[in-house]
Each structure stands twice: as C-alpha cells, then as structure tokens.
Design a protein around this motif. Structure first.
Motif, PDB file in Angstrom:
ATOM      1  N   ALA A  99       0.812  -1.214   0.000  1.00  0.00           N
ATOM      2  CA  ALA A  99       0.000   0.000   0.000  1.00  0.00           C
ATOM      3  C   ALA A  99       0.847   1.267   0.000  1.00  0.00           C
ATOM      4  CB  ALA A  99      -0.938   0.003   1.204  1.00  0.00           C
ATOM      5  N   SER A 100       1.937   1.273   0.746  1.00  0.00           N
ATOM      6  CA  SER A 100       2.750   2.497   0.828  1.00  0.00           C
ATOM      7  C   SER A 100       3.333   2.853  -0.529  1.00  0.00           C
ATOM      8  CB  SER A 100       3.865   2.334   1.864  1.00  0.00           C
ATOM      9  OG  SER A 100       4.727   1.262   1.506  1.00  0.00           O
ATOM     10  N   LYS A 101       3.730   1.858  -1.309  1.00  0.00           N
ATOM     11  CA  LYS A 101       4.268   2.125  -2.650  1.00  0.00           C
ATOM     12  C   LYS A 101       3.152   2.532  -3.612  1.00  0.00           C
ATOM     13  CE  LYS A 101       8.399  -0.785  -2.326  1.00  0.00           C
ATOM     14  NZ  LYS A 101       9.302   0.402  -2.271  1.00  0.00           N
ATOM     15  N   PHE A 102       1.986   1.906  -3.494  1.00  0.00           N
ATOM     16  CA  PHE A 102       0.845   2.296  -4.317  1.00  0.00           C
ATOM     17  C   PHE A 102       0.472   3.748  -4.035  1.00  0.00           C
ATOM     18  CE2 PHE A 102      -3.695   2.971  -4.890  1.00  0.00           C
ATOM     19  CZ  PHE A 102      -3.980   2.378  -6.105  1.00  0.00           C
ATOM     20  N   HIS A 146       2.945  -0.677 -11.137  1.00  0.00           N
ATOM     21  CA  HIS A 146       4.181  -0.290 -10.453  1.00  0.00           C
ATOM     22  C   HIS A 146       4.493  -1.246  -9.308  1.00  0.00           C
ATOM     23  CE1 HIS A 146       7.261   2.191  -8.587  1.00  0.00           C
ATOM     24  NE2 HIS A 146       6.565   2.179  -7.456  1.00  0.00           N
ATOM     25  N   ILE A 147       3.487  -1.554  -8.476  1.00  0.00           N
ATOM     26  CA  ILE A 147       3.760  -2.454  -7.356  1.00  0.00           C
ATOM     27  C   ILE A 147       3.877  -3.907  -7.828  1.00  0.00           C
ATOM     28  CG2 ILE A 147       2.711  -0.894  -5.692  1.00  0.00           C
ATOM     29  CD1 ILE A 147       0.265  -2.685  -5.595  1.00  0.00           C
ATOM     30  N   ALA A 148       3.231  -4.242  -8.944  1.00  0.00           N
ATOM     31  CA  ALA A 148       3.363  -5.602  -9.477  1.00  0.00           C
ATOM     32  C   ALA A 148       4.799  -5.876  -9.902  1.00  0.00           C
ATOM     33  CB  ALA A 148       2.425  -5.798 -10.663  1.00  0.00           C
ATOM     34  N   GLN A 149       5.466  -4.851 -10.425  1.00  0.00           N
ATOM     35  CA  GLN A 149       6.833  -5.027 -10.914  1.00  0.00           C
ATOM     36  C   GLN A 149       7.890  -4.743  -9.847  1.00  0.00           C
ATOM     37  OE1 GLN A 149       5.971  -2.370 -14.450  1.00  0.00           O
ATOM     38  NE2 GLN A 149       7.228  -3.904 -15.472  1.00  0.00           N
ATOM     39  N   GLY A 150       7.511  -3.947  -8.831  1.00  0.00           N
ATOM     40  CA  GLY A 150       8.543  -3.541  -7.894  1.00  0.00           C
ATOM     41  C   GLY A 150       8.297  -3.876  -6.447  1.00  0.00           C
ATOM     42  N   CYS A 151       7.159  -4.553  -6.151  1.00  0.00           N
ATOM     43  CA  CYS A 151       6.864  -4.826  -4.743  1.00  0.00           C
ATOM     44  C   CYS A 151       6.312  -6.234  -4.528  1.00  0.00           C
ATOM     45  CB  CYS A 151       5.883  -3.793  -4.206  1.00  0.00           C
ATOM     46  SG  CYS A 151       5.439  -4.028  -2.470  1.00  0.00           S
ATOM     47  N   ILE A 152       5.291  -6.612  -5.275  1.00  0.00           N
ATOM     48  CA  ILE A 152       4.683  -7.932  -5.072  1.00  0.00           C
ATOM     49  C   ILE A 152       5.646  -9.010  -5.551  1.00  0.00           C
ATOM     50  CG2 ILE A 152       2.730  -9.426  -5.633  1.00  0.00           C
ATOM     51  CD1 ILE A 152       1.094  -6.931  -6.204  1.00  0.00           C
ATOM     52  N   PRO A 153       6.009  -9.954  -4.687  1.00  0.00           N
ATOM     53  CA  PRO A 153       6.942 -10.999  -5.121  1.00  0.00           C
ATOM     54  C   PRO A 153       6.312 -11.898  -6.177  1.00  0.00           C
ATOM     55  CG  PRO A 153       6.047 -11.510  -2.954  1.00  0.00           C
ATOM     56  CD  PRO A 153       5.575 -10.121  -3.291  1.00  0.00           C
ATOM     57  N   SER A 154       7.102 -12.267  -7.169  1.00  0.00           N
ATOM     58  CA  SER A 154       6.610 -13.189  -8.198  1.00  0.00           C
ATOM     59  C   SER A 154       6.556 -14.583  -7.602  1.00  0.00           C
ATOM     60  CB  SER A 154       7.524 -13.175  -9.418  1.00  0.00           C
ATOM     61  OG  SER A 154       8.853 -13.482  -9.056  1.00  0.00           O
ATOM     62  N   ALA A 163       3.914 -14.406 -25.639  1.00  0.00           N
ATOM     63  CA  ALA A 163       5.326 -14.172 -25.925  1.00  0.00           C
ATOM     64  C   ALA A 163       5.704 -12.806 -25.379  1.00  0.00           C
ATOM     65  CB  ALA A 163       5.579 -14.236 -27.433  1.00  0.00           C
ATOM     66  N   VAL A 164       6.521 -12.788 -24.312  1.00  0.00           N
ATOM     67  CA  VAL A 164       6.886 -11.520 -23.675  1.00  0.00           C
ATOM     68  C   VAL A 164       8.390 -11.488 -23.458  1.00  0.00           C
ATOM     69  CG1 VAL A 164       4.683 -11.184 -22.515  1.00  0.00           C
ATOM     70  CG2 VAL A 164       6.464 -12.533 -21.404  1.00  0.00           C
ATOM     71  N   ALA A 165       8.910 -10.283 -23.350  1.00  0.00           N
ATOM     72  CA  ALA A 165      10.334 -10.101 -23.097  1.00  0.00           C
ATOM     73  C   ALA A 165      10.677 -10.583 -21.689  1.00  0.00           C
ATOM     74  CB  ALA A 165      10.704  -8.638 -23.257  1.00  0.00           C
ATOM     75  N   LYS A 166      11.916 -11.016 -21.516  1.00  0.00           N
ATOM     76  CA  LYS A 166      12.319 -11.519 -20.209  1.00  0.00           C
ATOM     77  C   LYS A 166      12.366 -10.411 -19.162  1.00  0.00           C
ATOM     78  CE  LYS A 166      14.903 -15.578 -21.703  1.00  0.00           C
ATOM     79  NZ  LYS A 166      16.178 -16.337 -21.592  1.00  0.00           N
ATOM     80  N   LYS A 167      12.708  -9.188 -19.589  1.00  0.00           N
ATOM     81  CA  LYS A 167      12.774  -8.076 -18.654  1.00  0.00           C
ATOM     82  C   LYS A 167      11.807  -6.985 -19.108  1.00  0.00           C
ATOM     83  CE  LYS A 167      17.473  -8.684 -16.912  1.00  0.00           C
ATOM     84  NZ  LYS A 167      18.811  -8.022 -16.720  1.00  0.00           N
ATOM     85  N   THR A 168      10.984  -6.571 -18.214  1.00  0.00           N
ATOM     86  CA  THR A 168      10.052  -5.486 -18.500  1.00  0.00           C
ATOM     87  C   THR A 168      10.535  -4.243 -17.774  1.00  0.00           C
ATOM     88  OG1 THR A 168       8.225  -7.066 -18.628  1.00  0.00           O
ATOM     89  CG2 THR A 168       7.649  -4.743 -18.420  1.00  0.00           C
ATOM     90  N   LYS A 169      10.784  -3.180 -18.534  1.00  0.00           N
ATOM     91  CA  LYS A 169      11.315  -1.953 -17.960  1.00  0.00           C
ATOM     92  C   LYS A 169      10.258  -1.272 -17.096  1.00  0.00           C
ATOM     93  CE  LYS A 169      13.527   2.394 -19.306  1.00  0.00           C
ATOM     94  NZ  LYS A 169      13.946   3.242 -20.457  1.00  0.00           N
ATOM     95  N   LEU A 170      10.678  -0.841 -15.909  1.00  0.00           N
ATOM     96  CA  LEU A 170       9.775  -0.092 -15.048  1.00  0.00           C
ATOM     97  C   LEU A 170       9.470   1.251 -15.694  1.00  0.00           C
ATOM     98  CD1 LEU A 170      11.292  -0.803 -11.508  1.00  0.00           C
ATOM     99  CD2 LEU A 170       9.096  -1.577 -12.370  1.00  0.00           C
ATOM    100  N   ARG A 171       8.205   1.590 -15.759  1.00  0.00           N
ATOM    101  CA  ARG A 171       7.789   2.794 -16.462  1.00  0.00           C
ATOM    102  C   ARG A 171       7.727   4.003 -15.532  1.00  0.00           C
ATOM    103  NH1 ARG A 171       2.460   1.084 -19.744  1.00  0.00           N
ATOM    104  NH2 ARG A 171       1.752   0.665 -17.620  1.00  0.00           N
ATOM    105  N   LYS A 172       8.000   5.138 -16.116  1.00  0.00           N
ATOM    106  CA  LYS A 172       7.881   6.382 -15.385  1.00  0.00           C
ATOM    107  C   LYS A 172       6.404   6.718 -15.228  1.00  0.00           C
ATOM    108  CE  LYS A 172       9.595  11.160 -15.618  1.00  0.00           C
ATOM    109  NZ  LYS A 172      10.343  12.139 -16.473  1.00  0.00           N
ATOM    110  N   GLY A 173       6.019   7.204 -14.056  1.00  0.00           N
ATOM    111  CA  GLY A 173       4.624   7.517 -13.817  1.00  0.00           C
ATOM    112  C   GLY A 173       4.135   8.703 -14.625  1.00  0.00           C
ATOM    113  N   ASN A 174       2.826   8.859 -14.672  1.00  0.00           N
ATOM    114  CA  ASN A 174       2.209   9.952 -15.417  1.00  0.00           C
ATOM    115  C   ASN A 174       2.079  11.236 -14.605  1.00  0.00           C
ATOM    116  OD1 ASN A 174       1.422   8.714 -18.061  1.00  0.00           O
ATOM    117  ND2 ASN A 174       0.378   7.291 -16.693  1.00  0.00           N
TER     118      ASN A 174
END
Length: 466
Positions: A336-339, A353-361, A431-442
C-alpha cells in the motif's frame, strides 16, 4: 325576347363553366395537398429513429424500464452540477455517512444470503447515467446474475442514479458512497482548496505565493487536480471497503470483479469467470488476476471463444473487467505504501508499479517462470466485457451519444451467440520479453496530502475528514 332568351341561356352556360372550373381547381388542390402529406408521412416513416428510439430498439421490451427517465427527472445530463437534490454540503455528507453505515443489501429477502464463493461485482459510478443504464440492461440479461451481489460505488450523490440502482430487481444490490469526493468537499482537500497551487504555476512562484502545496509538485512540475486524483482515491477506497469493511463480504472467498459505469457485459460473462477461476486452480497456479475485457477492435469468437492467454498483467491492456480474490488483495495491501506514494494519478498504472517492484513473483504451473512480476493475468482472447464510453475524464467529444457503440457491441455478441458458453478453456502463454522496464509515472500525484489520504484509507477506510 329572342335576344333576351339568348342572353339568359348564355349566362347559364357561363355559370356552369365557372362551377366546373372551380370544382376542378378544388380537386387539383386537394390532390396536391394529399400528395404532399403522403410524401411527408412516407419520408417521416422512412427516416432513422431518434437516439432514444434506437436505444429502446436494442434491448428486450421488459428491460425498457431501465432506459426511461423517471417522471420529473433531471436525468440525461452527464454534468454533476445541481444533481445532489439541492442538499447543503453538510446534509449531503450526512446522507453519504448514513448510507455507508446502514450497509443495506437490496433484494436480499428475494435471493437469500450471498454464498461465500459467489461473484461480487463492484461498479465504479460517477455521473454518466445513460451508460449506467445500458450496463444494467446487459447485466440483467446475463445467465447466473441472480447468484451475485452488485455493489455500486458512487462518488456523486445523484437522486436519479440512486433511483435507477435501487430499481434493479434481478439480483442483490448494494450502494456505497466514496465519502471524500469533490462533491462532498468542493472547497477543501481532497477537493479544490482556494489556496491550492494552480496546476501550471512554477515551483519558485508557488513558494513565493505560499500556496498550500507549493513544496510538492509532481515529477513533471505540475500541481494536483482534484478531478484526476479522485479516481485513484475512489478505486482504492472501494476495494478496501469491499474486502475489509463490509459485513456482507467479510467472509467472502470468491472473485471480486471490477467494472465501471461505461462497460457492457456478454450474457456468458459469469459462466466464463467461473471457468477461468477453476482453470486457475488446476492449470495456472501463478495466475492471480483475471481479465474479461480487451481494448482490441476485432475479435474472432469462432476461433478464440474458449482461448485464454497467460501474460504479465499490463495496466493499459488488462484493466477492463478484471477480477481477483482476497489472496491477491492481501498482496496488494502489503504494498500500500508504494501504491499510495507512486507519482501517477491512475490506479491501474499504480498497480502495475507495485506488481513489478513490490509484489513478489510466485512460482508454479502456468509458464512464464522467467517473468518477474507479481501479477500474472489470465486474459480471454474473445472478450466478455466491452467499453462503450465515448466520453469521460480523459476523452471529450462533441457527440457522446452511445447508441452507435452499443449497437456495434450487440451485433458482435449476436454474431458470436452460438460460440458463447464454452465448456472449457485452452491456455496459451504470451510471448513476452524476459525483462520489462519499469515505467515512469504519469504524474498528478506529487502532493503528500494525497499520499497520506490514500494510506489512511488503507489503514481505516471509515476515517473521517473535517
């Protein structure tokens, strides 16, 4: 006498001639009048029906009641001006607080208690009454809708919308009201405070002006706009409210499906949702979010009616008609704090954002083991939920009439009818790339007051603002 007699006889012939000519002229005039009016009637009957007539033609007769304005209604406008029924701000807040405390479930006496694994459908509602009517009509035609609970989450108190929602009689219904809206706080945060910094003022000028949020522009140098920040706050509040606050859903273990007022559902959307839920358990343990909609313009129900794709959840592709359960929700609230601090006013970009940088895969079946994302989606290739909104927060057009879009969606579903209600699903991995770049927010979310309100909602969705 002879001359006199001739004169009399001649006068008779002239009189008869005049009479004949007069009758002929009357006849021709009458004929022309009839031809004109017949042509006018023919033209009128062959002209296309009006927008309202077209809308009524698109739905079954027994559902017309959802499309008609109630008597003496001010409905039909998408404006929020004057739709609170002339209530004062304090009265409006009391109405919202009362409704939220009451937690009334309409039609519960007819359909009984909600099953713990039954689908809960949460609809975010603003003020677009026409779209909401058609969403309700589509829901009424869905198979199995009587098993569900519809929760309408409002950020505007509108008597006409309330009347429409409370007229739904085909399943259980609940209304919840976002209590920190612009409508309930028009001149104070989270609305627009007169001492807030203008959006485009430079930070240096804002510091000189000493406006309230001068220290906190977004990453693009702009200051908050309440009409945009409200959507993210509302989405986060309603999710917290449904999973963690409502008595009727406190023991719920099934799927919660998120819709918006300008969506439209296929008649088998609940059947497909159940299929997806079962398929997750047996064939895709990593799948933790389901998506029944798509923004693609073409679909092939003949080839894809039972196909679902497994892919990392992408906000711009998979945010329509998405569903998840309490297990996934708990993962979201752990972040929540990151969201709440991510500088983006969009709730879906913030989730990504939290799916890529907080929630563990998570590991498990379903492929995509190389993807480091905490949200793995199962997406229907042939959609069961459609977007019919032509106008909204981000899109303004001269003509916001939904008839053409709704007609297109109905034609798609009519053509696909024999391919609906599949007996099973077939999964494929995207079919997806192995690394997905974290996007800059709007941007639009630099104000620490928004961060704090969002986090406070997480800790206590029933908090009260002054």
């Amino acid at each position: 006498m002879r001359v006199s007699g001739v004169a009399v006889m001649g006068g008779g012939r002239n009189g008869r001639g005049t009479l004949v000519r007069t009758l002929a002229l009357v006849f021709l005039a009458t004929l022309l009048w009839l031809q004109f009016h017949v042509a006018s009637l023919t033209s009128r009957s062959s002209s296309p029906p009006s927008g309202n007539e077209s809308l009524l033609m698109l739905v079954p007769q027994e559902l017309h009641r959802f499309l008609k304005d109630r008597r003496n209604s001010t409905a039909g406008s998408n404006s929020t001006a004057g739709i609170s029924g002339n209530l004062t701000i304090s009265e409006l807040r009391r109405q919202v607080e009362k409704a939220n405390l009451e937690q009334r479930v309409f039609n519960e006496e007819a359909f009984g208690p909600l099953a713990s694994d039954a689908p809960v459908i949460v609809i975010q509602v603003h003020a677009r009454l026409t779209y909401l009517r058609h969403l309700i009509v589509s829901l009424a035609q869905a198979k199995g809708i009587e098993q569900t609970l519809l929760i309408f989450s409002h950020d505007v108190w509108d008597p006409d919308i309330n009347f429409l929602v409370q007229s739904v009689d085909f399943c259980r219904v609940m209304q919840i009201f976002y209590p920190y809206s612009i409508q309930t706080h028009p001149h104070t945060f989270p609305g627009e405070d007169p001492n807030d910094c203008p959006r485009n003022i430079k930070r240096e000028s804002a510091l000189v002006k000493k406006c309230i949020n001068a220290e906190h522009p977004d990453l693009y140098g702009h200051y908050r706009e309440a009409k945009f920040t409200q959507t993210k706050h509302h989405w986060w509040w309603k999710a917290n409210r449904v999973f963690d606050q409502l008595t009727v859903t406190k023991n719920h273990v099934g799927m919660v499906l998120f819709l918006e007022e300008d969506h439209y559902v296929a008649e088998d959307f609940l059947h497909v949702l159940r299929l997806m839920e079962r398929t997750c358990k047996h064939s895709c343990e990593r799948c933790n979010i389901l998506s029944l909609g798509t923004y693609l313009k073409t679909y092939n129900y003949y080839a894809d009616n039972k196909k679902a794709e497994v892919t990392p959840w992408i906000s711009s592709k998979h945010n329509m008609g998405m569903a998840f359960n309490r297990i996934t929700w708990n993962k979201l609230t752990d972040c929540a704090s990151k969201f709440c601090s991510y500088d983006d006013y969009n709730w879906d970009w913030s989730l990504q954002h939290i799916a890529q940088g907080c929630i563990p895969s998570s590991q498990g079946s379903g492929g995509l083991s190389h993807i480091q994302s905490g949200l793995i989606a199962m997406v229907m290739k042939a959609p069961r939920i459609f977007h019919i909104g032509e106008c909204g927060v981000h899109h303004k057009k001269n003509n916001c009439e939904p008839t053409a879009v709704i007609e297109k969606v109905q034609n798609v579903l009519k053509t696909a009818k024999k391919h609906l209600f599949p007996s099973q699903l077939t999964l494929t991995n995207a079919a997806v790339a192995k690394k997905t770049k974290l996007r800059k927010g709007n941007g639009g979310w630099g104000d620490i007051r928004d961060h704090q309100l969002c986090l406070n909602i997480t800790l206590n969705p029933e908090l009260r603002l002054p």
